[in-house]
Design a protein around this motif. Structure first.
Motif, short mmCIF file in Angstrom:
data_model
loop_
_atom_site.label_atom_id
_atom_site.label_comp_id
_atom_site.label_asym_id
_atom_site.label_seq_id
_atom_site.Cartn_x
_atom_site.Cartn_y
_atom_site.Cartn_z
N ARG A 70 -7.01 -2.22 -4.17
CA ARG A 70 -5.70 -1.63 -3.89
C ARG A 70 -5.78 -0.11 -3.82
O ARG A 70 -5.07 0.52 -3.02
N ALA A 106 -4.73 2.12 -0.65
CA ALA A 106 -3.83 3.26 -0.77
C ALA A 106 -4.45 4.51 -0.15
O ALA A 106 -3.76 5.31 0.51
N ASP A 108 1.55 1.85 -3.60
CA ASP A 108 0.29 2.24 -4.22
C ASP A 108 -0.09 3.68 -3.84
O ASP A 108 -0.58 4.45 -4.68
N SER A 146 0.82 -1.21 0.00
CA SER A 146 0.00 0.00 0.00
C SER A 146 0.85 1.26 0.00
O SER A 146 0.40 2.31 -0.45
N LEU A 172 -4.30 -0.09 -11.02
CA LEU A 172 -4.48 -0.88 -9.81
C LEU A 172 -5.92 -1.35 -9.70
O LEU A 172 -6.84 -0.76 -10.28
#
Length: 454
Positions: A344, A348, A315, A312, A340
């Protein structure tokens, strides 16, 4: 234990000021440091125009500022410290202005959303900053009448003023738990769902009937016909409420209310975060209350799962570049632009929220972009459980055995077991909180090792 503090210095070109002339009120909110769509700015300029429903807007601004000056809970035996209130944070989100504050005890979060219908003017830029709320300006706001147009400037052209003007500085000690609260409240708000809505008349009756102080044990507010009632029994269709006085910041706005909505976190017999939303004319006043009045948002630890996820982190770096101070972050768009998955992207955003870089609007059921005007490195380093978990991993103190993990901490080996209800640990911290305040360091350490070996 006293919370650690850092000194935050607000630097204003001049104090905020409210003046009355020619049948209108002119409010200039001075800005201090922050970020805009193009990067850091010492004195951002966000808006110049008229703010609709002026008497309502003045009362809402005062309510947000008052929460920042209030300590709703005082630990037994604690001597009240003289803590200068932190100035509210304002975010310009393209078509709306959001004013946010936190109580000194970190258990009450307030936000005033001036929505598109209440802004008649030019949004000059987007971003986030602090605004000066000094006593003379607050006193003047209290004198706003219903017929006076309210002209609002958020920031001003400092190039014209600064050549011969002294800078005004205000210093305040920001408790670490206050800063962590901003990160935690967005995560807690993202878990709530609508519980009930009542009309303005019932909202006024209910809020005004609450005592100014009362039991700190959680009660539950539940629908009763067209109204609301309080029960001491946990109920899945209710919203838990600890510290009845913590809803009192809504009281000055009740005369303008259209309705009152409440949002509840997943049912919890011990109480959970509640979000209360007063619907106004082209605006909203939102309060998020921690599960217990003695329990600030800063200790919840929900962001630790996102912070412990190394994927993460990468991301979040990618997603942060794509944000543009949107009023509603479109997860599908971010997924398409970043490549993504939506899961995800959501992870993030949780990590960005842990650094105060996104908030959550329950009414919109969506994240919004903001950048807290505080040291981001300080915000990211305020999680001792994650630090201790990382140290356990680095020391080789975690041993996996099927679904169980054995974590040696000092002279004791704790067992972490995976269950359908989540990871469980044999440590005293887990025995006390049972996962209600995020994972313990042993659960985090076991999770880190599992991800490394995956």
């Amino acid at each position: 234990m006293a919370a650690t503090t850092e000194e935050q210095t607000y630097t204003y070109v001049r104090p905020s000021e409210l003046t009355f002339a020619d049948g209108r009120a002119d409010l200039m909110l001075a800005t201090s440091g922050g970020r805009t769509a193009t990067g850091p700015a010492p004195h951002p300029v966000f808006f110049d125009g008229f703010l609709g429903h002026p008497e309502q807007a003045a009362a809402a601004l005062l309510a947000v500022a008052k929460v920042a000056r209030t300590r709703f809970y005082m630990p037994p035996g604690m001597v009240a410290a003289i803590l200068r209130a932190a100035d509210p944070v304002v975010t310009s989100n393209v078509d709306r202005l959001r004013f946010e504050s936190f109580s000194a005890c970190c258990g009450v979060y307030a936000r005033y959303d001036a929505l598109p219908g209440s802004l008649d003017g030019t949004v000059l830029d987007t971003g986030t900053t602090n605004v000066d709320f000094n006593p003379p300006m607050r006193d003047a706001l209290a004198r706003i009448g219903g017929l006076e147009p309210l002209h609002l400037q958020v920031g001003e052209d400092v190039v014209v003023r600064t050549l011969d003007t002294e800078v005004t500085e205000k210093k305040v000690s920001l408790p670490e738990r206050w800063l962590k609260g901003f990160a935690e409240v967005q995560l807690a708000s993202a878990t709530v769902t609508p519980a009930f809505e009542v009309a303005a008349a019932e909202a006024r009756r209910f809020i005004r009937s609450l005592p100014s102080s009362g039991s700190r044990k959680p009660v539950w507010v539940v629908p009763a016909g067209r109204g609301l009632r309080i029960t001491t029994r946990p109920t899945p269709d209710g919203v838990s409420l600890s510290g009845l006085d913590r809803l009192k910041p809504l009281e000055p706005l009740l005369r303008f209310a259209r309705s009152l909505r409440a949002y509840a976190a997943p049912h919890d017999s011990q109480g959970a975060t509640g979000v209360w939303e007063l619907e106004l004319d082209d605006a909203r006043l939102v309060l998020a209350l921690s599960p217990e009045s003695s329990r600030g948002f800063s200790g919840e630890g929900g962001v630790l799962w996102d912070l412990a996820d190394e994927q993460s982190a990468d991301d979040a770096d990618l997603i942060s570049v794509l944000l543009a101070f949107e009023p509603r972050i479109d997860i599908q768009r971010l997924a398409a632009e970043s490549g993504l998955s939506e899961d995800r992207v959501t992870g993030a955003l949780g990590r960005l929220g842990a650094a105060g870089r996104v908030g959550y609007d329950a009414a919109e059921a969506a994240y919004f972009h903001r950048e807290l005007p505080y040291n981001p490195e300080r915000l990211a380093a305020m999680h001792p459980r994650l630090r201790d978990a990382t140290a356990l991993v680095n020391a080789g103190a975690v041993r996996l055995d099927g679904s169980a993990a054995y974590v040696r901490s000092g002279d004791t080996e704790h067992v972490v077991r995976r269950t359908e209800a989540g990871d469980r640990c044999t440590c005293p911290w887990y025995a006390k909180h049972k996962g209600s305040r995020g994972p313990c360091k042993h659960v985090l350490a076991a999770d880190l090792v599992r991800k490394q070996q995956a």
